[in-house]
Design a protein around this motif. Structure first.
Motif, PDB file in Angstrom:
ATOM      1  N   TYR A   1       0.988  -1.062   0.060  1.00 15.33           N
ATOM      2  CA  TYR A   1       0.013   0.118  -0.192  1.00 15.33           C
ATOM      3  C   TYR A   1       0.885   1.184   0.136  1.00 15.33           C
ATOM      4  O   TYR A   1       0.737   2.203  -0.695  1.00 15.33           O
ATOM      5  N   ASN A   2       2.019   1.281   0.943  1.00 15.60           N
ATOM      6  CA  ASN A   2       2.728   2.483   1.062  1.00 15.60           C
ATOM      7  C   ASN A   2       3.501   2.741  -0.469  1.00 15.60           C
ATOM      8  O   ASN A   2       3.980   3.861  -0.743  1.00 15.60           O
TER       9      ASN A   2
ATOM     10  N   VAL B   1       1.522   4.428  -2.538  1.00 18.02           N
ATOM     11  CA  VAL B   1       1.123   5.918  -1.995  1.00 18.02           C
ATOM     12  C   VAL B   1       2.521   6.774  -2.642  1.00 18.02           C
ATOM     13  O   VAL B   1       2.509   7.921  -3.235  1.00 18.02           O
TER      14      VAL B   1
ATOM     15  N   LEU C   1       1.894   7.370  -6.347  1.00 15.31           N
ATOM     16  CA  LEU C   1       1.157   8.360  -6.654  1.00 15.31           C
ATOM     17  C   LEU C   1       1.615   9.667  -6.514  1.00 15.31           C
ATOM     18  O   LEU C   1       1.583  10.529  -7.297  1.00 15.31           O
TER      19      LEU C   1
ATOM     20  N   TRP D   1      -2.129  -0.813  -5.397  1.00 17.12           N
ATOM     21  CA  TRP D   1      -3.241  -1.226  -4.559  1.00 17.12           C
ATOM     22  C   TRP D   1      -4.213  -2.289  -5.070  1.00 17.12           C
ATOM     23  O   TRP D   1      -4.884  -2.783  -4.242  1.00 17.12           O
TER      24      TRP D   1
ATOM     25  N   LEU E   1      -7.769  -0.446   3.193  1.00 15.67           N
ATOM     26  CA  LEU E   1      -7.285   0.831   2.827  1.00 15.67           C
ATOM     27  C   LEU E   1      -7.010   1.036   1.185  1.00 15.67           C
ATOM     28  O   LEU E   1      -6.931   1.836   0.702  1.00 15.67           O
ATOM     29  N   ALA E   2      -6.361  -0.251   0.693  1.00 10.77           N
ATOM     30  CA  ALA E   2      -6.170  -0.204  -0.613  1.00 10.77           C
ATOM     31  C   ALA E   2      -7.321  -0.174  -1.686  1.00 10.77           C
ATOM     32  O   ALA E   2      -7.391   0.342  -2.502  1.00 10.77           O
TER      33      ALA E   2
ATOM     34  N   PHE F   1     -10.151   1.232  -0.887  1.00 11.79           N
ATOM     35  CA  PHE F   1     -10.748   2.545  -0.969  1.00 11.79           C
ATOM     36  C   PHE F   1      -9.982   3.477  -1.800  1.00 11.79           C
ATOM     37  O   PHE F   1     -10.734   4.159  -2.653  1.00 11.79           O
ATOM     38  N   SER F   2      -8.532   3.255  -1.510  1.00  8.14           N
ATOM     39  CA  SER F   2      -7.627   4.104  -2.546  1.00  8.14           C
ATOM     40  C   SER F   2      -7.887   3.762  -3.868  1.00  8.14           C
ATOM     41  O   SER F   2      -7.958   4.681  -4.763  1.00  8.14           O
TER      42      SER F   2
ATOM     43  N   ALA G   1     -11.002   5.158  -5.279  1.00  9.01           N
ATOM     44  CA  ALA G   1     -10.975   6.713  -5.642  1.00  9.01           C
ATOM     45  C   ALA G   1     -10.219   6.862  -6.989  1.00  9.01           C
ATOM     46  O   ALA G   1     -10.557   7.780  -7.838  1.00  9.01           O
ATOM     47  N   LEU G   2      -9.318   6.180  -7.218  1.00  5.66           N
ATOM     48  CA  LEU G   2      -8.685   6.273  -8.673  1.00  5.66           C
ATOM     49  C   LEU G   2      -9.496   6.019  -9.796  1.00  5.66           C
ATOM     50  O   LEU G   2      -9.620   6.447 -10.909  1.00  5.66           O
TER      51      LEU G   2
ATOM     52  N   MET H   1     -12.510   5.936   7.528  1.00  5.12           N
ATOM     53  CA  MET H   1     -12.449   5.635   6.204  1.00  5.12           C
ATOM     54  C   MET H   1     -13.517   5.177   5.914  1.00  5.12           C
ATOM     55  O   MET H   1     -14.141   5.165   4.738  1.00  5.12           O
TER      56      MET H   1
END
Length: 196
Positions: free
Chosen positions: A89-90, A93, A96, A112, A122-123, A125-126, A129-130, A162
């Motif tokens: 995940y990081n 980040v 991105l 992600w 968390l992945a 959700f992210s 969003a993409l 979240m």
């Protein structure tokens, strides 16, 4: 501490881990980020994914030494290669944001997607969003809604904010969907949860 240090210097991974944790928590006196970073590095160099992740965090935030995005990227990558979901995940980040590497939304989406596929809320959700923005992936409101729904379902008790954002985003995006697309969202989300 004396025995942990002796064992850690001799290369015993468990003692290196314990020392890193003790220095980080201040259990051996005052918190010593530099000493914690040292022991995380020793353990990371032996291939421990959790230590690689911890060292990457230290490098990314400049704790216990200088901030070094390129080194953080390297250690996140090594941990991610071993299946460490938060490292994956990081890594996304960093891709991105263009930290330590040229900004690349498609690479962030790939990271992600891999973590989302293994259930990291968390992945999910992210990545949702993409998809909602069409950033690094083709815009797909149905897929965005599926991912927001999954994130809301899989979010832990410490991720309530979240979860609420995922539900809000799903509602916002789904307002523009046809009845057929809403049915697709429900079908895909159920299939995903059944596989998980």
């Amino acid at each position: 501490m004396i025995w942990y240090r002796k064992a850690a210097r001799a290369g015993l991974a468990e003692s290196q881990y314990n020392l890193a944790m003790m220095y980080e928590a201040g259990e051996a006196g005052p918190v010593d980020e530099a000493e914690a970073r040292h022991w995380w590095r020793r353990l990371a160099e032996q291939g421990d994914a959790d230590a690689q992740f911890a060292l990457a965090l230290k490098c990314a935030k400049g704790r216990g030494g200088p901030r070094d995005d390129a080194e953080a990227l390297t250690w996140y990558g090594r941990a991610a290669d071993q299946g460490h979901l938060l490292a994956l995940y990081n890594l996304g980040v960093m891709f991105l944001a263009g930290q330590g590497v040229a900004a690349d939304a498609a690479s962030a989406a790939a990271c992600w997607r891999a973590a989302a596929g293994r259930g990291l809320a968390l992945a999910q959700f992210s990545l949702g969003a993409l998809y909602a923005r069409g950033q690094g992936v083709a815009r797909d409101d149905v897929q965005a809604c599926v991912l927001f729904a999954l994130a809301a379902t899989r979010a832990g008790p410490d991720q309530m904010e979240m979860r609420q954002m995922a539900l809000r985003n799903r509602t916002t995006v789904s307002c523009g969907l046809s009845a057929e697309q809403v049915a697709q969202v429900e079908q895909r989300a159920r299939a995903w949860l059944a596989r998980a």
